[in-house]
Design an enzyme around this catalytic site. Sequence first.
Site, PDB file in Angstrom:
ATOM      1  N   ALA A   1       0.845  -1.188   0.000  1.00 31.55           N
ATOM      2  CA  ALA A   1       0.000   0.000   0.000  1.00 31.55           C
ATOM      3  C   ALA A   1       0.884   1.244   0.000  1.00 31.55           C
ATOM      4  O   ALA A   1       2.040   1.204   0.451  1.00 31.55           O
ATOM      5  CB  ALA A   1      -0.918  -0.007   1.219  1.00 31.55           C
TER       6      ALA A   1
ATOM      7  N   GLY B   1       0.177  -5.064   0.918  1.00 31.13           N
ATOM      8  CA  GLY B   1      -1.021  -5.091   0.102  1.00 31.13           C
ATOM      9  C   GLY B   1      -0.801  -5.721  -1.254  1.00 31.13           C
ATOM     10  O   GLY B   1      -1.712  -6.320  -1.840  1.00 31.13           O
TER      11      GLY B   1
ATOM     12  N   GLU C   1      -1.149  -9.320  -0.665  1.00 31.64           N
ATOM     13  CA  GLU C   1      -2.551  -9.659  -0.416  1.00 31.64           C
ATOM     14  C   GLU C   1      -3.372  -9.640  -1.707  1.00 31.64           C
ATOM     15  O   GLU C   1      -4.291 -10.443  -1.874  1.00 31.64           O
ATOM     16  CB  GLU C   1      -3.126  -8.701   0.625  1.00 31.64           C
TER      17      GLU C   1
ATOM     18  N   GLU D   1       3.850  -5.882   7.624  1.00 31.90           N
ATOM     19  CA  GLU D   1       3.018  -4.817   8.194  1.00 31.90           C
ATOM     20  C   GLU D   1       3.277  -4.532   9.664  1.00 31.90           C
ATOM     21  O   GLU D   1       3.186  -3.369  10.108  1.00 31.90           O
ATOM     22  CB  GLU D   1       1.528  -5.150   7.996  1.00 31.90           C
TER      23      GLU D   1
END
Length: 247
Positions: free
Chosen positions: A64, A107, A110, A130
Site C-alpha cells: 500500500a 497489500g 494480499e 506490516e
Amino acid sequence: MTDEHSLTVEERDDRVVVTLDRPERRNAIDQRMVDELHRVCARLEVEQRILIITGSGGVFASGADIAELRERTAEDARHGINDTVFSRIAELPMPVIAALDGYALGGGAELAYAADLRIGTPRLRIGNPETGLGIIAAAGALWRLPQLVGLPLATELVLTGRLLDGAEALAAGLVSSLHEPEDLLAAAHALADRIAAKDPRATMWTKRVLRAPLAEHPSAEREAQAELFASPEKRRRMTEFLERRTR
C-alpha cells in the site's frame, strides 16, 4: 480531476490484462489504483473474462502507498478499502491469474493471494511486513495465506515479516511455477489459453464451488453439476469427444 492512470489495461476477447503501473512508487497501491481496480471488476462481473494481473518495471506491487496509509483513520480501517477490492477480485466469475515479479509486499502480496492462480520469477520477494509499520495485514493475508501455505508457515511469515523468494514460494505452493522475467507474461497467457479452451460456464461453476464453504459440500457440487448437465454445451463437447474417439 486528472487524466493520469495507475493501471494499463489490455483487452482481448477472452481475457483482460491489467498492469499495475506506478513505477515511480514501485506500483504501490493507492486510492486511485483501488478505484480503477473496482472499475475493472465492474466490467468483468458482467463480461466474464479471465483476468491477468501483473506489474510494471520488474515489480508486482511494493505494498500500500505508505504516505497515504499513514493518514488513514480508524474509520478508514473499518471500511476495508483494500480488502474490499481484493475480495471483489477474488469473487470474479472467471479465474484470476497473478504474474509476480520482484516485490509483492504487504497489500501487493494480499492482492496476489486473492488470485486463483499465481506464477512468479526467481527474483520474486513476497510477504507481509506490516507489523513493522505498526499495523496488521488486514486485507486478506491473515486468512487467505493460511489457506494457501498452511497455518504454521503463514504464522511465521506474518509475525516475523520474513519474505519468501521465488524458490521458497514455489516450494510452499504459493506460486505454481517460476519463469524468467521476460517469459512471465507469456506463461500467464499460456495458463489463460488452457482455461479459455474449456467451457466458460463449467469453469465459472468450478471456481464457485471451489470457493464454497466446507459445510456446503457435497450439495454445491450436485447443484452445479445439475445446471451443467442441462447445458447444450455439455452435450456438444461430449459428442465431439466420442466422435474423435471412434475415428
